[in-house]
Design an enzyme around this catalytic site. Structure first.
Site, PDB file in Angstrom:
ATOM      1  N   SER A  15      78.858  57.328   9.723  1.00  0.00           N
ATOM      2  CA  SER A  15      79.742  55.960   9.883  1.00  0.00           C
ATOM      3  C   SER A  15      79.000  54.801  10.543  1.00  0.00           C
ATOM      4  O   SER A  15      78.311  55.301  11.620  1.00  0.00           O
ATOM      5  CB  SER A  15      80.955  56.290  10.440  1.00  0.00           C
ATOM      6  OG  SER A  15      81.934  54.935  10.513  1.00  0.00           O
TER       7      SER A  15
ATOM      8  N   TYR B  18      85.704  59.716  17.266  1.00  0.00           N
ATOM      9  CA  TYR B  18      85.070  59.632  15.741  1.00  0.00           C
ATOM     10  C   TYR B  18      83.563  59.177  15.854  1.00  0.00           C
ATOM     11  O   TYR B  18      82.824  59.589  15.150  1.00  0.00           O
ATOM     12  CB  TYR B  18      86.084  58.963  15.038  1.00  0.00           C
ATOM     13  CG  TYR B  18      85.551  58.571  13.708  1.00  0.00           C
ATOM     14  CD1 TYR B  18      85.959  59.652  12.800  1.00  0.00           C
ATOM     15  CD2 TYR B  18      84.975  57.224  13.358  1.00  0.00           C
ATOM     16  CE1 TYR B  18      85.526  59.235  11.230  1.00  0.00           C
ATOM     17  CE2 TYR B  18      84.777  57.004  11.984  1.00  0.00           C
ATOM     18  CZ  TYR B  18      84.880  57.925  10.958  1.00  0.00           C
ATOM     19  OH  TYR B  18      84.545  57.630   9.823  1.00  0.00           O
TER      20      TYR B  18
HETATM   21  P1  NAP Z   1      90.056  59.744   2.664  1.00  0.00           P
HETATM   22  O1  NAP Z   1      90.274  58.920   1.873  1.00  0.00           O
HETATM   23  O2  NAP Z   1      90.912  60.042   3.911  1.00  0.00           O
HETATM   24  O3  NAP Z   1      89.629  61.148   2.178  1.00  0.00           O
HETATM   25  C1  NAP Z   1      89.242  62.208   2.637  1.00  0.00           C
HETATM   26  C2  NAP Z   1      89.056  63.417   2.049  1.00  0.00           C
HETATM   27  O4  NAP Z   1      88.531  64.614   2.846  1.00  0.00           O
HETATM   28  C3  NAP Z   1      89.949  63.785   1.217  1.00  0.00           C
HETATM   29  O5  NAP Z   1      89.677  64.441  -0.138  1.00  0.00           O
HETATM   30  C4  NAP Z   1      90.677  65.121   1.994  1.00  0.00           C
HETATM   31  O6  NAP Z   1      91.376  65.766   1.308  1.00  0.00           O
HETATM   32  C5  NAP Z   1      89.512  65.620   2.511  1.00  0.00           C
HETATM   33  N1  NAP Z   1      89.638  66.261   3.882  1.00  0.00           N
HETATM   34  C6  NAP Z   1      90.276  65.711   4.673  1.00  0.00           C
HETATM   35  N2  NAP Z   1      90.104  66.667   5.752  1.00  0.00           N
HETATM   36  C7  NAP Z   1      89.348  67.769   5.249  1.00  0.00           C
HETATM   37  C8  NAP Z   1      89.216  69.135   5.484  1.00  0.00           C
HETATM   38  N3  NAP Z   1      89.366  69.518   7.014  1.00  0.00           N
HETATM   39  N4  NAP Z   1      88.550  69.946   4.873  1.00  0.00           N
HETATM   40  C9  NAP Z   1      88.225  69.514   3.642  1.00  0.00           C
HETATM   41  N5  NAP Z   1      88.712  68.294   3.028  1.00  0.00           N
HETATM   42  C10 NAP Z   1      88.982  67.537   3.924  1.00  0.00           C
HETATM   43  O7  NAP Z   1      88.685  59.183   3.462  1.00  0.00           O
HETATM   44  P2  NAP Z   1      87.471  58.309   3.085  1.00  0.00           P
HETATM   45  O8  NAP Z   1      87.694  57.258   3.702  1.00  0.00           O
HETATM   46  O9  NAP Z   1      87.213  58.542   1.764  1.00  0.00           O
HETATM   47  O10 NAP Z   1      86.267  58.924   3.943  1.00  0.00           O
HETATM   48  C11 NAP Z   1      85.144  59.731   3.558  1.00  0.00           C
HETATM   49  C12 NAP Z   1      84.127  60.134   4.309  1.00  0.00           C
HETATM   50  O11 NAP Z   1      83.721  58.916   4.787  1.00  0.00           O
HETATM   51  C13 NAP Z   1      84.811  60.549   6.051  1.00  0.00           C
HETATM   52  O12 NAP Z   1      83.656  61.426   6.356  1.00  0.00           O
HETATM   53  C14 NAP Z   1      84.835  59.395   6.698  1.00  0.00           C
HETATM   54  O13 NAP Z   1      84.324  59.718   7.874  1.00  0.00           O
HETATM   55  C15 NAP Z   1      83.453  58.568   5.930  1.00  0.00           C
HETATM   56  N6  NAP Z   1      83.841  57.084   6.349  1.00  0.00           N
HETATM   57  C16 NAP Z   1      84.668  56.545   5.878  1.00  0.00           C
HETATM   58  C17 NAP Z   1      84.744  55.033   6.218  1.00  0.00           C
HETATM   59  C18 NAP Z   1      86.033  54.135   5.724  1.00  0.00           C
HETATM   60  O14 NAP Z   1      86.251  53.163   6.095  1.00  0.00           O
HETATM   61  N7  NAP Z   1      86.874  54.576   4.774  1.00  0.00           N
HETATM   62  C19 NAP Z   1      83.782  54.300   6.982  1.00  0.00           C
HETATM   63  C20 NAP Z   1      82.875  55.293   7.572  1.00  0.00           C
HETATM   64  C21 NAP Z   1      82.808  56.497   7.224  1.00  0.00           C
HETATM   65  P3  NAP Z   1      92.981  66.080   0.754  1.00  0.00           P
HETATM   66  O15 NAP Z   1      92.979  64.989  -0.270  1.00  0.00           O
HETATM   67  O16 NAP Z   1      93.288  67.370   0.394  1.00  0.00           O
HETATM   68  O17 NAP Z   1      93.713  65.350   2.115  1.00  0.00           O
END
Ligand code: NAP
Length: 254
Positions: free
Chosen positions: A149, A163
């Protein structure tokens, strides 16, 4: 008769953890379009995982769906075993599953929230990387992409220093593991998204965070999951054959 020269190249087989929604789902779909067979994991939302899997299969790819909490070692080991049994040996791994916690200063964070963030974002990624290092290292090929991130270098003050710190750990493990595995033909990279419009912000108590952050982002908008998926797909592709140990920032200038 198909001769060796005419035989099609084997399709890459890539596991995307947390592939049911958000960046993981966009990545699964993009990889299917790029010719990968895909395994995707989820932890709670089976319906979302099945919907994403249908979209992946509609691209002509095989798709395995697995429930596995990447905060649990036994789930991780079972997940890898099941993917290999269903699709074959993995050539790619996207460590995408990640969690935040309620936004706020560290002084207000609960120990339970801190532990969950470290368990999923650090230990879970380490355990998935360890299994991939064993499997891909033994086969002498493979590519790992970890989701970091932009917070890793911004610190997340007032919002989520825990985080941000967990993602800085991802950057460091990416660098070290790339150096360990380079000699055996396995590449390890990371993508560091900025503020991307997904449901992760609702989970941290700020569903409008992406839109509200726009004025503070040099490109004046949040990113999309597809824009992050494009960077992940590039790192997994042959075009990135000489890239390892790098963190690609996709953050609109933040
Ligand atoms: P999201 O929309 O909340 O989706 C999270 C995904 O991870 C979902 O498929 C969820 O499954 C799964 N998940 C959560 N906890 C889990 C666990 N303990 N075991 C297995 N699967 C799990 O998140 P996102 O925004 O796409 O983020 C994806 C990645 O990018 C993360 O690592 C996040 O930290 C990183 N990131 C995101 C952003 C942002 O602004 N969105 C910025 C920087 C980095 P379920 O559907 O079953 O809940």
């Amino acid at each position: 008769m198909i001769t060796d020269r005419e035989a099609p190249l084997p399709r890459p087989i890539t596991l995307v953890t947390g592939g049911s929604r958000g960046i993981g789902a966009a990545t699964a779909l993009r990889l299917a379009r790029d010719g990968h067979d895909v395994a995707l994991s989820y932890v709670r939302d089976k319906d979302a995982a099945e919907r994403t899997a249908e979209a992946v299969r509609a691209q002509g790819a095989r798709c395995a769906v697995l429930r596995a909490d990447t905060g649990q070692e036994a789930d991780i080991e079972r997940m890898f075993d099941e993917v290999v049994a269903e699709l074959g040996p993995l050539t790619g791994l996207v460590n995408n599953a990640g969690v935040t916690a309620p936004l706020g200063p560290l002084a207000d964070a609960t120990t339970e929230d801190l532990r969950r963030v470290v368990d999923v974002n650090v230990l879970g990624v380490l355990l998935c990387c360890r299994r991939a290092a064993r499997d891909m290292g033994a086969r002498g090929e493979g590519s790992i992409v970890n989701l970091s991130s932009a917070a890793a270098t911004l610190g997340g003050p007032g919002d989520y220093v825990h985080y941000a710190a967990s993602k800085a750990a991802v950057d460091t493990l990416t660098l070290g593991l790339a150096k360990e595995l380079g000699p055996v033909g396995v590449r390890v990279n990371a993508v560091a998204p900025g503020i991307i419009d997904t449901e992760i912000h609702a989970a941290s108590g700020a569903p409008d965070r992406a839109a509200q952050a726009a004025p503070g982002i040099p490109l004046r908008r949040p990113g999309t999951a597809e824009e992050v998926a494009a960077a992940i797909a590039w790192l997994l592709s042959a075009d990135a054959a000489y890239a390892t140990g790098t963190v690609v920032r996709v953050a609109g200038g933040r």
